[in-house]
Write an enzyme that holds these catalytic residues in place. Sequence first.
Site, mmCIF file in Angstrom:
data_model
loop_
_atom_site.group_PDB
_atom_site.id
_atom_site.type_symbol
_atom_site.label_atom_id
_atom_site.label_comp_id
_atom_site.label_asym_id
_atom_site.label_seq_id
_atom_site.Cartn_x
_atom_site.Cartn_y
_atom_site.Cartn_z
ATOM 1 N N THR A 120 0.821 -1.209 0.000
ATOM 2 C CA THR A 120 0.000 0.000 0.000
ATOM 3 C C THR A 120 0.859 1.265 0.000
ATOM 4 O O THR A 120 1.990 1.256 0.502
ATOM 5 C CB THR A 120 -0.905 -0.007 1.264
ATOM 6 O OG1 THR A 120 -1.510 1.268 1.420
ATOM 7 C CG2 THR A 120 -0.098 -0.287 2.526
ATOM 8 N N ASP A 121 0.307 2.344 -0.504
ATOM 9 C CA ASP A 121 1.010 3.637 -0.444
ATOM 10 C C ASP A 121 1.089 4.177 0.988
ATOM 11 O O ASP A 121 1.853 5.099 1.270
ATOM 12 C CB ASP A 121 0.332 4.675 -1.358
ATOM 13 C CG ASP A 121 -1.136 4.933 -1.042
ATOM 14 O OD1 ASP A 121 -1.683 4.284 -0.123
ATOM 15 O OD2 ASP A 121 -1.743 5.781 -1.716
ATOM 16 N N GLU A 122 0.295 3.587 1.897
ATOM 17 C CA GLU A 122 0.288 4.101 3.278
ATOM 18 C C GLU A 122 1.611 3.896 3.989
ATOM 19 O O GLU A 122 1.851 4.501 5.034
ATOM 20 C CB GLU A 122 -0.835 3.449 4.083
ATOM 21 C CG GLU A 122 -2.191 3.774 3.525
ATOM 22 C CD GLU A 122 -3.320 3.362 4.449
ATOM 23 O OE1 GLU A 122 -3.089 3.132 5.631
ATOM 24 O OE2 GLU A 122 -4.453 3.277 3.950
ATOM 25 N N LYS A 151 2.393 -3.273 7.339
ATOM 26 C CA LYS A 151 2.624 -3.410 5.886
ATOM 27 C C LYS A 151 4.048 -2.961 5.556
ATOM 28 O O LYS A 151 4.736 -3.577 4.737
ATOM 29 C CB LYS A 151 1.607 -2.590 5.080
ATOM 30 C CG LYS A 151 0.187 -3.120 5.110
ATOM 31 C CD LYS A 151 0.016 -4.514 4.531
ATOM 32 C CE LYS A 151 0.250 -4.585 3.030
ATOM 33 N NZ LYS A 151 -0.110 -5.924 2.485
HETATM 34 P P1 NAD Z 1 -9.450 -7.485 2.403
HETATM 35 O O1 NAD Z 1 -9.456 -7.220 3.870
HETATM 36 O O2 NAD Z 1 -10.685 -7.234 1.619
HETATM 37 O O3 NAD Z 1 -9.028 -9.005 2.135
HETATM 38 C C1 NAD Z 1 -8.011 -9.646 2.839
HETATM 39 C C2 NAD Z 1 -8.151 -11.155 2.646
HETATM 40 O O4 NAD Z 1 -7.081 -11.800 3.362
HETATM 41 C C3 NAD Z 1 -9.460 -11.720 3.196
HETATM 42 O O5 NAD Z 1 -10.034 -12.621 2.270
HETATM 43 C C4 NAD Z 1 -9.036 -12.460 4.463
HETATM 44 O O6 NAD Z 1 -9.858 -13.578 4.762
HETATM 45 C C5 NAD Z 1 -7.614 -12.882 4.090
HETATM 46 N N1 NAD Z 1 -6.784 -13.108 5.276
HETATM 47 C C6 NAD Z 1 -6.651 -12.305 6.362
HETATM 48 N N2 NAD Z 1 -5.805 -12.862 7.249
HETATM 49 C C7 NAD Z 1 -5.386 -14.034 6.707
HETATM 50 C C8 NAD Z 1 -4.492 -15.049 7.131
HETATM 51 N N3 NAD Z 1 -3.853 -14.988 8.318
HETATM 52 N N4 NAD Z 1 -4.268 -16.102 6.307
HETATM 53 C C9 NAD Z 1 -4.904 -16.187 5.112
HETATM 54 N N5 NAD Z 1 -5.766 -15.260 4.663
HETATM 55 C C10 NAD Z 1 -6.006 -14.194 5.449
HETATM 56 O O7 NAD Z 1 -8.224 -6.648 1.824
HETATM 57 P P2 NAD Z 1 -8.033 -5.965 0.394
HETATM 58 O O8 NAD Z 1 -8.558 -4.595 0.439
HETATM 59 O O9 NAD Z 1 -8.490 -6.907 -0.655
HETATM 60 O O10 NAD Z 1 -6.438 -5.863 0.366
HETATM 61 C C11 NAD Z 1 -5.641 -6.899 -0.211
HETATM 62 C C12 NAD Z 1 -4.199 -6.501 -0.146
HETATM 63 O O11 NAD Z 1 -3.995 -5.299 -0.877
HETATM 64 C C13 NAD Z 1 -3.678 -6.213 1.274
HETATM 65 O O12 NAD Z 1 -2.374 -6.709 1.378
HETATM 66 C C14 NAD Z 1 -3.692 -4.699 1.371
HETATM 67 O O13 NAD Z 1 -2.716 -4.247 2.266
HETATM 68 C C15 NAD Z 1 -3.381 -4.317 -0.058
HETATM 69 N N6 NAD Z 1 -3.880 -3.008 -0.498
HETATM 70 C C16 NAD Z 1 -5.198 -2.678 -0.383
HETATM 71 C C17 NAD Z 1 -5.651 -1.461 -0.865
HETATM 72 C C18 NAD Z 1 -7.105 -1.057 -0.789
HETATM 73 O O14 NAD Z 1 -7.443 0.069 -1.141
HETATM 74 N N7 NAD Z 1 -8.012 -1.935 -0.375
HETATM 75 C C19 NAD Z 1 -4.748 -0.550 -1.453
HETATM 76 C C20 NAD Z 1 -3.402 -0.913 -1.549
HETATM 77 C C21 NAD Z 1 -2.983 -2.151 -1.077
HETATM 78 O O1 TDX Z 2 -17.038 6.058 7.361
HETATM 79 C C1 TDX Z 2 -15.950 6.515 6.968
HETATM 80 N N1 TDX Z 2 -15.810 7.859 6.792
HETATM 81 C C2 TDX Z 2 -14.655 8.443 6.382
HETATM 82 O O2 TDX Z 2 -14.588 9.672 6.235
HETATM 83 C C3 TDX Z 2 -14.810 5.668 6.685
HETATM 84 C C4 TDX Z 2 -14.910 4.170 6.862
HETATM 85 C C5 TDX Z 2 -13.650 6.269 6.251
HETATM 86 N N2 TDX Z 2 -13.568 7.610 6.098
HETATM 87 C C6 TDX Z 2 -12.325 8.217 5.558
HETATM 88 C C7 TDX Z 2 -11.022 7.745 6.143
HETATM 89 C C8 TDX Z 2 -10.078 7.872 4.955
HETATM 90 O O3 TDX Z 2 -9.617 9.209 4.846
HETATM 91 O O4 TDX Z 2 -12.284 7.823 4.172
HETATM 92 C C9 TDX Z 2 -10.943 7.577 3.738
HETATM 93 C C10 TDX Z 2 -10.827 6.139 3.254
HETATM 94 O O5 TDX Z 2 -10.991 5.291 4.380
HETATM 95 P P1 TDX Z 2 -10.787 3.696 4.289
HETATM 96 O O6 TDX Z 2 -11.711 3.125 3.283
HETATM 97 O O7 TDX Z 2 -10.842 3.155 5.688
HETATM 98 O O8 TDX Z 2 -9.333 3.598 3.634
HETATM 99 P P2 TDX Z 2 -7.865 4.071 4.085
HETATM 100 O O9 TDX Z 2 -7.759 4.201 5.556
HETATM 101 O O10 TDX Z 2 -7.488 5.234 3.222
HETATM 102 O O11 TDX Z 2 -7.029 2.760 3.653
HETATM 103 C C11 TDX Z 2 -7.345 2.083 2.404
HETATM 104 O O12 TDX Z 2 -6.396 2.402 1.409
HETATM 105 C C12 TDX Z 2 -5.110 1.882 1.542
HETATM 106 C C13 TDX Z 2 -7.408 0.573 2.588
HETATM 107 O O13 TDX Z 2 -8.353 0.256 3.605
HETATM 108 C C14 TDX Z 2 -6.066 -0.003 2.914
HETATM 109 O O14 TDX Z 2 -6.120 -1.422 2.986
HETATM 110 C C15 TDX Z 2 -5.129 0.386 1.821
HETATM 111 O O15 TDX Z 2 -3.838 -0.037 2.157
#
Ligand code: NAD
Ligand code: TDX
Length: 331
Positions: A120-122, A151
């Site tokens: 992630t960019d975080e 991460k």
């Molecule tokens: P998500 O929470 O929707 O899915 C995570 C999955 O991992 C789930 O299916 C969960 O059951 C599985 N999991 C959790 N713990 C586990 C374990 N111990 N063993 C096996 N499986 C396990 O997450 P996502 O949003 O799909 O993110 C996927 C990946 O991408 C993560 O590594 C996250 O850091 C990265 N990422 C997400 C975002 C975003 O915006 N969602 C952005 C950048 C990077």
């Molecule tokens: O109800 C809400 N209201 C609100 O204002 C929620 C749930 C979030 N927010 C804000 C917090 C953040 O500024 O919205 C923005 C996005 O929130 P999230 O969906 O929780 O994402 P963020 O914390 O930015 O992280 C996401 O992007 C990077 C993913 O959850 C991570 O897994 C990924 O690494």
Amino acid sequence: MRLLVTGGAGFIGANFVQQTVRERPDVTVTVLDALTYAGDRASLAPCAQDVDLVVGDVADVDLVDSLVAGCDAVVHLAAESHNDNSLADPRPFLRTNVEGTFTLLEAVRRHGRRFHHVSTDEVYGDLPLEGSTRFTESTPYNPSSPYSSTKAASDMLVRAWCRSYGVEATLSNCSNNYGPYQHVEKFIPRQISNLIDGVRPKLYGTGANVRDWIHVEDHNRAVWAILERGRAGRTYLIGADGEHTNREVVEALLEIFGHPRDAYDLVPDRPGHDLRYAIDSSLLREELGWEPTYRDFAAGLEATVRWYQDNERWWRPHKDRTEQRYRALGR
Ligand code: NAD
Ligand code: TDX
């Protein structure tokens, strides 16, 4: 190619697996997923016949060893992924994100397998709200939350295993994803499902924080480009120039639902809330020729709203428990 996808029943993972099955008939997919609260077998329903789902933990040494032995490459997406949860209880983030990645790295080292780490960019922390600076591959790591620090730790392990053991790995750090199958705890699906339920959207703080949105299919196409053509040991940033304040996103959703643009509630802010993320993805574009296909955020958002309207059976079982957790946090 025999591909092992960890976290394949989560949001990005399920989209990745469905896309792979649709577009790459030469690839055999095995998913390793613990089916935590965030994983859902139903997310793989459209390709259930074509995918082998192994329910298990990425930190289970013996299970991971046998699965890695039987594959050519691993795409590692399994993680605890929600910042708010990491603030309430960081322990599972250490176990899955750090120990899980370590367990996989040791297995790919033993068996000489190709590894792609999805991050992630975080890990870079945040940027000032004002200004146009963006993260690049050389921005120093400066994570803010328990989630992003685990991460960051996992990224460091991957880099060290590349350099010290010659593991053939690539990393990608992507910005905020949106699209189908995203858990209703996350910002966009939470607001869409609230609006479907007649509940006003909830903005943390003043809603001024900025996220850089990318459609999940564009993220996954970039992962494939890196898997096929990326250079071992390299990090690629993935982003689609999609910066918006949270308030702008909520206003766009309200407009899609035909409500006044100010029909939202401000709720207490997230502790340590990162201000702004923005990605410079020049390396990925220039070196690997990747370009996003979803260039119109409003259209992508509208398609996502339609998906949640048409797929209530998928998200409804998770909604009440999610909102109970938010109520306990006063948000
Ligand atoms: P998500 O929470 O929707 O899915 C995570 C999955 O991992 C789930 O299916 C969960 O059951 C599985 N999991 C959790 N713990 C586990 C374990 N111990 N063993 C096996 N499986 C396990 O997450 P996502 O949003 O799909 O993110 C996927 C990946 O991408 C993560 O590594 C996250 O850091 C990265 N990422 C997400 C975002 C975003 O915006 N969602 C952005 C950048 C990077
Ligand atoms: O109800 C809400 N209201 C609100 O204002 C929620 C749930 C979030 N927010 C804000 C917090 C953040 O500024 O919205 C923005 C996005 O929130 P999230 O969906 O929780 O994402 P963020 O914390 O930015 O992280 C996401 O992007 C990077 C993913 O959850 C991570 O897994 C990924 O690494």
